[in-house]
Motif scaffolding. Structure first.
Motif, PDB file in Angstrom:
ATOM      1  N   ARG B 234       0.844  -1.204   0.000  1.00 24.79           N
ATOM      2  CA  ARG B 234       0.000   0.000   0.000  1.00 24.79           C
ATOM      3  C   ARG B 234       0.864   1.231   0.000  1.00 24.79           C
ATOM      4  N   PHE B 235       1.878   1.215   0.842  1.00 24.20           N
ATOM      5  CA  PHE B 235       2.706   2.411   0.980  1.00 24.20           C
ATOM      6  C   PHE B 235       3.525   2.682  -0.274  1.00 24.20           C
ATOM      7  N   LEU B 236       4.181   1.658  -0.730  1.00 22.32           N
ATOM      8  CA  LEU B 236       5.093   1.879  -1.857  1.00 22.32           C
ATOM      9  C   LEU B 236       4.374   2.116  -3.180  1.00 22.32           C
ATOM     10  N   ILE B 237       3.194   1.530  -3.321  1.00 24.66           N
ATOM     11  CA  ILE B 237       2.516   1.686  -4.615  1.00 24.66           C
ATOM     12  C   ILE B 237       1.491   2.815  -4.576  1.00 24.66           C
ATOM     13  N   LEU B 238       0.723   2.894  -3.522  1.00 23.74           N
ATOM     14  CA  LEU B 238      -0.445   3.761  -3.567  1.00 23.74           C
ATOM     15  C   LEU B 238      -0.339   5.072  -2.796  1.00 23.74           C
ATOM     16  N   ASP B 239       0.651   5.187  -1.924  1.00 26.04           N
ATOM     17  CA  ASP B 239       0.710   6.405  -1.112  1.00 26.04           C
ATOM     18  C   ASP B 239       0.934   7.644  -1.975  1.00 26.04           C
ATOM     19  N   ARG B 240       0.171   8.685  -1.705  1.00 26.51           N
ATOM     20  CA  ARG B 240       0.262   9.864  -2.552  1.00 26.51           C
ATOM     21  C   ARG B 240       1.228  10.921  -2.029  1.00 26.51           C
ATOM     22  N   SER B 241       1.705  10.724  -0.773  1.00 31.89           N
ATOM     23  CA  SER B 241       2.555  11.787  -0.226  1.00 31.89           C
ATOM     24  C   SER B 241       4.023  11.452  -0.218  1.00 31.89           C
ATOM     25  N   PHE B 242       4.341  10.160  -0.163  1.00 29.52           N
ATOM     26  CA  PHE B 242       5.760   9.828  -0.023  1.00 29.52           C
ATOM     27  C   PHE B 242       6.460   9.934  -1.377  1.00 29.52           C
ATOM     28  N   PRO B 243       7.542  10.749  -1.472  1.00 27.95           N
ATOM     29  CA  PRO B 243       8.126  11.047  -2.776  1.00 27.95           C
ATOM     30  C   PRO B 243       8.734   9.854  -3.511  1.00 27.95           C
ATOM     31  N   ARG B 244       8.900   8.740  -2.823  1.00 30.05           N
ATOM     32  CA  ARG B 244       9.445   7.603  -3.544  1.00 30.05           C
ATOM     33  C   ARG B 244       8.404   6.513  -3.770  1.00 30.05           C
ATOM     34  N   SER B 245       7.138   6.865  -3.628  1.00 27.96           N
ATOM     35  CA  SER B 245       6.115   5.868  -3.939  1.00 27.96           C
ATOM     36  C   SER B 245       5.735   5.967  -5.411  1.00 27.96           C
ATOM     37  N   ILE B 246       5.146   4.890  -5.898  1.00 30.34           N
ATOM     38  CA  ILE B 246       4.789   4.866  -7.318  1.00 30.34           C
ATOM     39  C   ILE B 246       3.727   5.901  -7.629  1.00 30.34           C
ATOM     40  N   ASN B 247       2.723   5.984  -6.818  1.00 34.89           N
ATOM     41  CA  ASN B 247       1.634   6.913  -7.092  1.00 34.89           C
ATOM     42  C   ASN B 247       2.133   8.356  -7.128  1.00 34.89           C
ATOM     43  N   PHE B 248       2.925   8.706  -6.136  1.00 35.54           N
ATOM     44  CA  PHE B 248       3.465  10.068  -6.092  1.00 35.54           C
ATOM     45  C   PHE B 248       4.272  10.363  -7.349  1.00 35.54           C
ATOM     46  N   SER B 249       5.146   9.422  -7.699  1.00 30.05           N
ATOM     47  CA  SER B 249       6.028   9.654  -8.844  1.00 30.05           C
ATOM     48  C   SER B 249       5.245   9.784 -10.139  1.00 30.05           C
ATOM     49  N   VAL B 250       4.218   8.941 -10.284  1.00 35.78           N
ATOM     50  CA  VAL B 250       3.409   9.044 -11.505  1.00 35.78           C
ATOM     51  C   VAL B 250       2.715  10.400 -11.559  1.00 35.78           C
ATOM     52  N   CYS B 251       2.186  10.845 -10.423  1.00 36.67           N
ATOM     53  CA  CYS B 251       1.543  12.172 -10.395  1.00 36.67           C
ATOM     54  C   CYS B 251       2.529  13.276 -10.741  1.00 36.67           C
ATOM     55  N   ALA B 252       3.728  13.179 -10.189  1.00 31.65           N
ATOM     56  CA  ALA B 252       4.726  14.222 -10.448  1.00 31.65           C
ATOM     57  C   ALA B 252       5.099  14.256 -11.924  1.00 31.65           C
ATOM     58  N   ALA B 253       5.249  13.081 -12.518  1.00 32.21           N
ATOM     59  CA  ALA B 253       5.589  13.028 -13.952  1.00 32.21           C
ATOM     60  C   ALA B 253       4.446  13.615 -14.768  1.00 32.21           C
ATOM     61  N   GLU B 254       3.229  13.287 -14.346  1.00 37.12           N
ATOM     62  CA  GLU B 254       2.062  13.779 -15.076  1.00 37.12           C
ATOM     63  C   GLU B 254       1.996  15.305 -15.012  1.00 37.12           C
ATOM     64  N   ASP B 255       2.202  15.842 -13.791  1.00 41.21           N
ATOM     65  CA  ASP B 255       2.178  17.304 -13.640  1.00 41.21           C
ATOM     66  C   ASP B 255       3.165  17.961 -14.581  1.00 41.21           C
ATOM     67  N   ALA B 256       4.374  17.402 -14.627  1.00 38.17           N
ATOM     68  CA  ALA B 256       5.407  18.000 -15.485  1.00 38.17           C
ATOM     69  C   ALA B 256       5.007  17.916 -16.955  1.00 38.17           C
ATOM     70  N   LEU B 257       4.453  16.772 -17.361  1.00 38.18           N
ATOM     71  CA  LEU B 257       4.035  16.630 -18.758  1.00 38.18           C
ATOM     72  C   LEU B 257       2.934  17.626 -19.098  1.00 38.18           C
ATOM     73  N   TRP B 258       2.005  17.802 -18.151  1.00 37.58           N
ATOM     74  CA  TRP B 258       0.922  18.753 -18.407  1.00 37.58           C
ATOM     75  C   TRP B 258       1.422  20.176 -18.503  1.00 37.58           C
ATOM     76  N   ARG B 259       2.388  20.510 -17.658  1.00 38.80           N
ATOM     77  CA  ARG B 259       2.938  21.871 -17.719  1.00 38.80           C
ATOM     78  C   ARG B 259       3.526  22.131 -19.089  1.00 38.80           C
ATOM     79  N   ILE B 260       4.175  21.130 -19.656  1.00 37.00           N
ATOM     80  CA  ILE B 260       4.797  21.325 -20.960  1.00 37.00           C
ATOM     81  C   ILE B 260       3.752  21.454 -22.060  1.00 37.00           C
ATOM     82  N   SER B 261       2.767  20.565 -22.028  1.00 39.18           N
ATOM     83  CA  SER B 261       1.860  20.534 -23.164  1.00 39.18           C
ATOM     84  C   SER B 261       0.641  21.417 -22.975  1.00 39.18           C
ATOM     85  N   GLY B 262       0.400  21.819 -21.706  1.00 40.50           N
ATOM     86  CA  GLY B 262      -0.810  22.604 -21.472  1.00 40.50           C
ATOM     87  C   GLY B 262      -2.045  21.741 -21.348  1.00 40.50           C
TER      88      GLY B 262
END
Lengths: 482, 357, 272
Positions: B234-262
């Motif tokens: 649960r922690f490693l895959i789904l946690d949204r706050s821990f910077p080394r979890s999968i969910n957090f990292s996917v969100c961060a990548a998504e944010d960056a992609l959205w910033r670029i493309s609008g």
């Protein structure tokens, strides 16, 4: 006077010294400088050297190529004593350069169109047609405003009598302007008092002027031309300057691999897709610009560039084919060129030059090898040269063979005692070192010249060679209003 | 910005992250062994095999070394230049990418990657063997420093966004692999022993999984001392706050992609955005039961493949030498990427000439 | 004669390549001075591309195009209809400077010792026309026509050493010899009805020379590959230059990691 200048031996009987008119008697425009230097101790000089070094280091101004082992990157040698040119002298230089560049541009225009100067036999046609820099691909193309040489730098020297002479024209990618700009910044930090005492003409607006010129020479159909700098890349020894100028102008720094020609228009590849560009300030030599038309295995250019240029969809600065006019052989014809196109005598004279391709000149050259400087006509940078008075009989004989084999490739000039300027050795004592001057000329809707330019100094004792690749350094150059 | 520059920023960042993650795995493994040796006194090659499996090139390792041991695996993952994913290879490539765009990164960034490169050139396998803790700490610190310098000296513009995308895509990929391998190693052992959670040996190993991701302390704050597989996943895959979890990292990548493309939620502009948006949306509504229903291994394998596709689309959309307006977005037709921007033959060569007869 | 030419050039690659940029010199010469009239010219490229054109330094018409997206083949077909046999090439007004290019060495044409020795056997006190003719006949007699010995990069020095080659090579030898004896001459690229090889085969375009025989006679076409020597209405001229490198039928670049194979076919037929 000062601890430094008291012991300075100007040798005024042999050389034109820029600072000392005669021993103990300086030229007036150096008075204030000498006064200030009179107040310095060795430590003061050392402190100023530190300021300058730190500045250059922070700017990353080095001239070592980024090699495999990232070796020590050396700072470009810089001398602390500025070279001062009074306004009235500069006015002559300026007029002379404008005249020269205007005439050379006319010459290029003519050579790449109707070739009247060749038909009138003012210049032997075989000199042009036989030049490896004459680009037949560019014949008949009309660059915007008819300008070929947008950025040039003619090297100027002074002879024993203090006359300014043009030593050589650089019509293809002359470099060094970034050093000129950085030298000024460094001096301002190290000698603020001096900048108060003198009315020095500013040069800091060069990048803006360059950008303006590049925009003016864009394709006539484009309102707000998109300008880029084209560099061969990080392994080129002048890379620092390419990126410096791009940054100062606020334009993109590109390499050949960033560009693509599609349907005769030139684009850069960006994260938003292809973006058309209109003006390329290219620091890549002609031969490497376009693998479709010139050297096919060049990695530095982009295929189809020449055709896009021909069509008028992009402008290159400088135009293709300018190398035919900065050949050392053509140099000897420049006074005739000025006369032919402008009907005037040259304001700035040439150094007397003999052409090995002329039979009479050849006899003279071979008979006087020990006193002449013989240069290969097609190289730049000081290689392929024989300095008569410094050479052995063997070297002279070897050179004689080469000259006779390819006369078109060699010219000779008398050994000029270049003027000297007091320069620091180890920042403790002053020696007279030979200098030259490279002003930078911009040719857009009008001709603009930066006041001063780069003063290059041969820091090796007794050396006549000022090129950076062979142990030269530079000085800040001040054009001062009186 | 120029595609070439964006691509080099991306890969500089990605290789740095990869090197840091490799250092983490190795570091934790050493600690794990020290702890385990106190209990079993046996060196179990399985732990070393697991590390090679995480980077999934068992064949290459086997072609270069004869057995799995601390020595061989460390050598392979840290020093071997024939391993494109070794720490030394990654930092070399990071540096090369950085150098090719030296005018686009801050001088401090360049200094940092350059210093790390030279440090690695000077380190010997002996030194690492004698004091692995210091060595891996050095790598981690260097990576943190690089990220901090980047955050503070590089304008947070499009280039910075590409740096973030690379970092988080790499991080997600690495965590997924690590969980996959560790979980199954631990599971198969437990099955052999007939009990999933028993004994101090298992607890230690589960904690090792968390330590590999630097997640142990953060995990404890959430789940206290309930160290069991469910919570860890649960922690490693789904946690949204821990910077080394999968969910957090996917969100961060998504944010960056959205910033670029609008792009924004429900409105994607290109395939890279679409794929990552889909992934992020699913993750936000996934519960551990959904993962088990699919099977952990399949879930993670699927995740890794989807990340590969995202990377491909980022490449095609922003970097590839065929720009979207000219090219159909077909990865088959695009030229293969070689890991260093400009590593493709992107210069012209002459067509043959026909002789006139 | 009214002749039709179909010239196909096919490049194939084992992997996708991209950014092809190509120039073709396939348009039959239509300058008023040429002894022919080009009635029609049609150029097609597959994959389709926008075609552009310009006239180069030697007066040859050049077409060019580029292909950005990845592809594995490029097929270029040129079809033209030409009316030949309309007089000789007249010399133009201010030839003097332009003759210089045709009087000295060039990329393929060298004045090495072997050429000088070869040229020494000719009597130079004759008119250019006679001298050129005897050079042409001599080359035709003494060089062996044999494909596969030289390649498209062979210079006159290489051909001289081998003593054998194809039309391109024979032309370069003739240019080297004539020029070293002071006769301006230029390389001509084109087609020959009845096949470019001596026994009438058609795998490629053809090459011969034009020799400058003074202001009145102008440029005379001579073909050292064929016994007939003089260019007649069976010949279709595309263009001329200093040597092959100035008039290659197809010249281009591409990017990518692939092996390239080239297939050329030429068909010249009579339309009468």
């Amino acid at each position: 006077m000062s601890r430094f200048f008291d012991h300075y031996n100007a040798e005024c009987s042999h050389f034109f010294d820029e600072v000392m008119a005669t021993a103990g008697s300086p030229r007036h425009h150096y008075d204030k400088m000498l006064q200030r230097f009179g107040q310095f101790s060795l430590d003061d000089i050392k402190a100023r050297r530190e300021i300058v070094n730190i500045f250059f280091r922070n700017q990353g101004i080095t001239f070592t190529v980024y090699g495999e082992d990232d070796g020590v990157e050396r700072l470009f040698p810089f001398d602390l004593i500025p070279r001062i040119v009074p306004a009235h002298e500069w006015a002559t230089i300026e007029k002379g350069l404008i005249q020269r560049i205007t005439a050379l541009n006319e010459f290029l225009n003519d050579i790449y169109h109707s070739q009247k100067i060749l038909k009138d036999k003012v210049i032997p046609a075989e000199l042009i047609l036989g030049s490896q820099h004459f680009r037949r691909e560019f014949v008949g193309v009309n660059p915007p405003l008819g300008i070929y040489i947008h950025v040039t730098g003619s090297d100027i020297i002074r002879d024993r009598h203090g006359n300014y002479l043009v030593l050589e024209d650089n019509l293809r990618t002359p470099s060094g302007v970034s050093y000129m700009l950085q030298n000024r910044q460094a001096m301002k930090r190290a000698f603020p008092v001096l900048f108060d005492k003198y009315k020095i003409r500013p040069i800091e607006n060069y990048p803006q002027e360059l950008l303006r010129t590049l925009q003016e020479i864009g394709p006539t159909s484009r309102r707000d031309p998109n300008v880029v700098v084209l560099t061969p890349g990080i392994y080129n020894s002048a890379y620092f300057e390419h990126s410096f100028l791009a940054r100062q102008m606020g334009v993109e720094l590109t390499e050949g691999k960033d560009l693509v020609v599609h349907n005769n228009k030139v684009y850069t590849r960006t994260t938003r897709g292809l973006e058309q560009i209109d003006v390329i300030y290219r620091r890549v030599d002609d031969a490497y610009l376009d693998p479709l038309v010139f050297l096919p295995d060049s990695k530095l250019g982009v295929a189809g560039l020449v055709n896009a240029y021909r069509k008028g969809n992009v402008t290159l600065a400088n135009a293709i084919g300018c190398g035919v006019a900065d050949d050392k052989v053509i140099y000897s014809f420049v006074p005739k060129i000025i006369k032919y196109y402008l009907g005037e005598d040259p304001i700035l004279e040439n150094v007397p030059t003999w052409l090995a391709s002329n039979p009479d000149d050849l006899k003279y050259i071979l008979a006087n090898l020990s006193t002449l400087v013989v240069k290969a006509a097609n190289e730049s940078g000081g290689y392929g040269m024989l300095i008569g008075p410094e050479s052995t009989i063997e070297e002279q004989e070897q050179f004689a063979e080469m000259i006779v084999a390819h006369p078109r490739n060699y010219i000779a000039q008398p050994t000029i005692s270049l003027s000297r300027h007091p320069s620091f050795f180890n920042d403790t004592e002053l020696w007279g070192c030979h200098i030259d001057l490279r002003p930078y000329v911009l040719y857009g809707k009008t001709v603009t010249i930066v006041p001063g330019g780069l003063t290059r100094v041969a820091l090796k004792r007794g050396s006549l060679v000022v090129n950076s690749s062979q142990g030269g350094g530079s000085k800040d150059t001040w054009v001062v209003d009186e | 910005m120029l595609s070439r520059v964006a691509e080099s920023l991306f890969w500089m960042s990605r290789y740095f992250e990869r090197a840091e993650n490799t250092a983490r795995f190795l570091d934790v493994n050493f600690n794990l062994l020290l702890d385990l040796n106190k209990i079993t006194h046996v060196e179990n090659p399985n732990y070393w095999i697991a590390l090679i499996l995480v980077t999934s090139d068992k064949e290459r390792f086997n072609s270069l070394y004869e057995s799995y041991s601390a020595h061989t695996v460390t050598d392979y993952l840290v020093f071997n230049k024939n391993n494109p994913n070794s720490i030394i290879s990654c930092i070399s490539l990071a540096r090369e990418n950085g150098r090719s765009i030296i005018e686009s990164i801050s001088s401090e960034m360049w200094e940092q990657v350059n210093n790390l490169y030279h440090y690695l050139q000077g380190v010997t396998p002996q030194f690492v063997h004698n004091d692995p803790y210091s060595f891996y700490k050095e790598i981690k610190n260097a990576s943190h420093l690089f990220q901090g310098i980047t955050d503070n000296t590089f304008s947070h513009n499009e280039g910075w966004d590409f740096i973030q995308i690379a970092k988080y895509l790499e991080r997600t990929d690495n965590i997924a692999r690590l969980i996959d391998v560790k979980y199954h190693m631990l599971l198969s052992e437990a099955q052999n022993q007939g009990d999933i959670i028993a004994g101090s040996e298992d607890i230690i190993q589960w904690m090792a999984v968390l330590k590999s991701c630097s997640a142990l302390e953060a995990f404890r704050k959430v789940y206290l001392s309930k160290v069991d597989p469910d919570n860890i996943l649960r922690f490693l895959i789904l946690d949204r706050s821990f910077p080394r979890s999968i969910n957090f990292s996917v969100c961060a990548a998504e944010d960056a992609l959205w910033r670029i493309s609008g792009s924004s939620r429900h409105r994607y502009v290109n395939n890279a955005d679409r794929l990552i948006g889909k992934l992020e949306a699913e993750l936000s509504y996934t519960a551990i039961e959904d993962i088990y229903a699919k099977g952990l291994h399949h879930y993670l394998e699927d995740l890794e493949q989807r990340l590969v596709k995202v990377g491909e689309q980022v490449h095609l959309t922003y970097f590839a030498y065929h720009t979207p307006e000219i090219e159909p977005l077909d990865i088959e037709e695009a030229l293969p990427f070689t890991g260093v921007a400009g590593g493709r033959p992107n210069w012209s060569q002459a067509q043959q000439h026909q002789q006139q007869q | 004669m009214i002749l039709k030419v179909e010239h196909a050039t096919l490049f194939e690659y084992d992997n996708p390549i991209y950014e092809t940029a190509t120039e073709v010199r396939l348009h039959p010469d239509n300058n008023p001075a040429a002894p022919q009239r080009c009635a029609s010219f049609h150029l097609e490229v597959d994959p389709p591309a926008t075609l552009f054109e310009y006239t180069d330094f030697y007066g040859n018409q050049v077409n060019h195009f580029n292909l950005l997206q990845s592809h594995k083949r490029v097929n270029i077909t040129a079809t033209s209809v030409v009316e030949t046999g309309m007089g000789i090439s007249a010399a133009s007004e201010d030839e003097e400077i332009s003759l210089m290019d045709f009087s000295c060495q060039s990329r393929y044409v060298h004045f090495d010792q072997a050429i000088r020795d070869f040229a020494a056997r000719f009597a130079t006190d004759t008119e250019s026309f006679q001298l050129a003719e005897s050079i042409c006949r001599h080359i035709n007699d003494s060089f062996v026509y044999e494909p596969g010995i030289t390649d498209v990069h062979s210079t006159s020095a290489v051909v001289m050493a081998l003593g054998r080659g194809v039309c391109q090579d024979f032309a370069h030898i003739m240019l080297a010899t004539c020029r070293s004896l002071g006769i301006p001459s230029r390389y001509v690229s084109g087609y020959l009805y009845g096949g470019s090889t001596p026994d009438g085969h058609d795998e490629a375009s053809h090459a011969w020379c034009e020799v400058y025989c003074g202001k009145e006679r102008g440029w005379i076409g001579m073909d050292p590959t064929h016994k007939t020597i003089f260019v007649d209405e069976r010949y279709i001229k595309i263009g001329s230059g200093r040597d092959y490198s100035d008039v290659p039928p197809v010249r281009g670049t591409f990017k990518g990691n692939a092996k390239e194979s080239l297939h050329v076919s030429v068909r010249v037929s009579s339309m009468e």
